[in-house]
Design a protein around this motif. Structure first.
Motif, PDB file in Angstrom:
ATOM      1  N   ASN A  37      52.546  36.836  26.479  1.00 31.47           N
ATOM      2  CA  ASN A  37      53.696  36.204  25.840  1.00 31.47           C
ATOM      3  C   ASN A  37      54.988  36.614  26.551  1.00 31.47           C
ATOM      4  O   ASN A  37      55.319  37.797  26.602  1.00 31.47           O
ATOM      5  CB  ASN A  37      53.772  36.596  24.362  1.00 31.47           C
TER       6      ASN A  37
ATOM      7  N   ASP B  83      61.088  36.431  18.218  1.00 34.64           N
ATOM      8  CA  ASP B  83      59.642  36.309  18.062  1.00 34.64           C
ATOM      9  C   ASP B  83      59.233  34.881  17.736  1.00 34.64           C
ATOM     10  O   ASP B  83      58.118  34.458  18.053  1.00 34.64           O
ATOM     11  CB  ASP B  83      59.142  37.242  16.948  1.00 34.64           C
TER      12      ASP B  83
ATOM     13  N   GLU C  80      46.176  35.469  28.260  1.00 34.84           N
ATOM     14  CA  GLU C  80      47.529  34.967  28.041  1.00 34.84           C
ATOM     15  C   GLU C  80      48.499  36.107  27.722  1.00 34.84           C
ATOM     16  O   GLU C  80      48.176  37.036  26.962  1.00 34.84           O
ATOM     17  CB  GLU C  80      47.556  33.949  26.896  1.00 34.84           C
TER      18      GLU C  80
ATOM     19  N   ARG D  74      53.423  28.749  29.497  1.00 38.40           N
ATOM     20  CA  ARG D  74      52.480  29.832  29.214  1.00 38.40           C
ATOM     21  C   ARG D  74      52.093  30.543  30.506  1.00 38.40           C
ATOM     22  O   ARG D  74      52.044  29.931  31.570  1.00 38.40           O
ATOM     23  CB  ARG D  74      51.217  29.291  28.535  1.00 38.40           C
TER      24      ARG D  74
END
Length: 228
Positions: free
Chosen positions: A154, A69, A152, A145
């Motif tokens: 991840n 993470d 967006e 990105r």
């Protein structure tokens, strides 16, 4: 000097790993628990993490997910477990490689070198400004990105690398072996199972309906392609 973090509750194994790494020019810190490993990872800048699966308290799967993470460095999971489902879980949590005990320390060092080399090449390659825009996807390779219809998403390191490879080679059919060699490296020792896991996770993030993908299509008996 490259610095490693070894998260291993068996001190004789951790010291063996540390000694072999030191002989090959790497320094290492040792954490005996997952909690200690997370603390050290948050306080220091490591180049690679070697993570045991069977840890006291919380297991390596949880620790791997927490590390991933926050960190984008290689994570090598070490375990005595032989089941394929454990490998899949490890890759799903963000591990880059899966090493089964007992292992040859020289093999461990070889894998460490391979992953560090691969990571350095990817960082260098992606330091140059570049982007790809296609069918609602905006891939910014400079900042690593992804935007899907302006929102967006991840992505983990290998998921992003897979997407860039696909989007840069529209309609090209890649076998699993092709993808593994290009993304994980020809000198990598990982399990090809990780390709299937990463494709599934990538579809979940870019497809409106992952079960009926419009971007990454399966070519049965062959591999995958990114449709124009």
């Amino acid at each position: 000097m490259k610095k490693m973090l070894i998260i291993e509750d068996e001190m004789h194994i951790a010291e063996l790993e540390r000694d072999y790494l030191q002989v090959n020019g790497y320094s290492s810190d040792i954490a005996m628990t997952g909690e200690e490993g997370l603390k050290l990872a948050n306080e220091n800048n490591y180049d690679l993490i070697i993570l045991d699966l069977m840890l006291p308290g919380v297991d390596g799967f949880y620790i791997c997910r927490k590390l991933r993470d926050r960190l984008d460095i290689p994570i090598l999971m070490v375990t005595a477990r032989k089941e394929d489902i454990d490998k899949i879980r490890g890759f799903d949590r963000g591990a880059d490689d899966y090493i089964q005990k007992p292992f040859n320390p020289s093999e461990l060092v070889a894998r460490v070198k391979a992953h560090l080399s691969r990571y350095e090449r990817l960082v260098k390659k992606n330091s140059e400004p570049n982007e790809i825009r296609i069918k609602g996807l905006h891939i910014d390779m400079n900042s690593r990105r992804l935007y899907v219809n302006g929102k967006e998403k991840n992505l983990r390191a290998k998921e992003f690398d897979l997407l860039v490879l696909f989007a840069s080679n529209l309609d090209h059919v890649f076998t699993k072996e092709d993808l593994f060699e290009r993304i994980w490296g020809i000198d990598s020792f990982g399990d090809i199972t990780t390709v299937t896991v990463h494709i599934r996770k990538l579809r979940e993030k870019i497809e409106e309906d992952p079960s009926n993908p419009k971007y990454i299509q399966t070519i049965w008996g062959v591999g995958y392609r990114f449709k124009k």
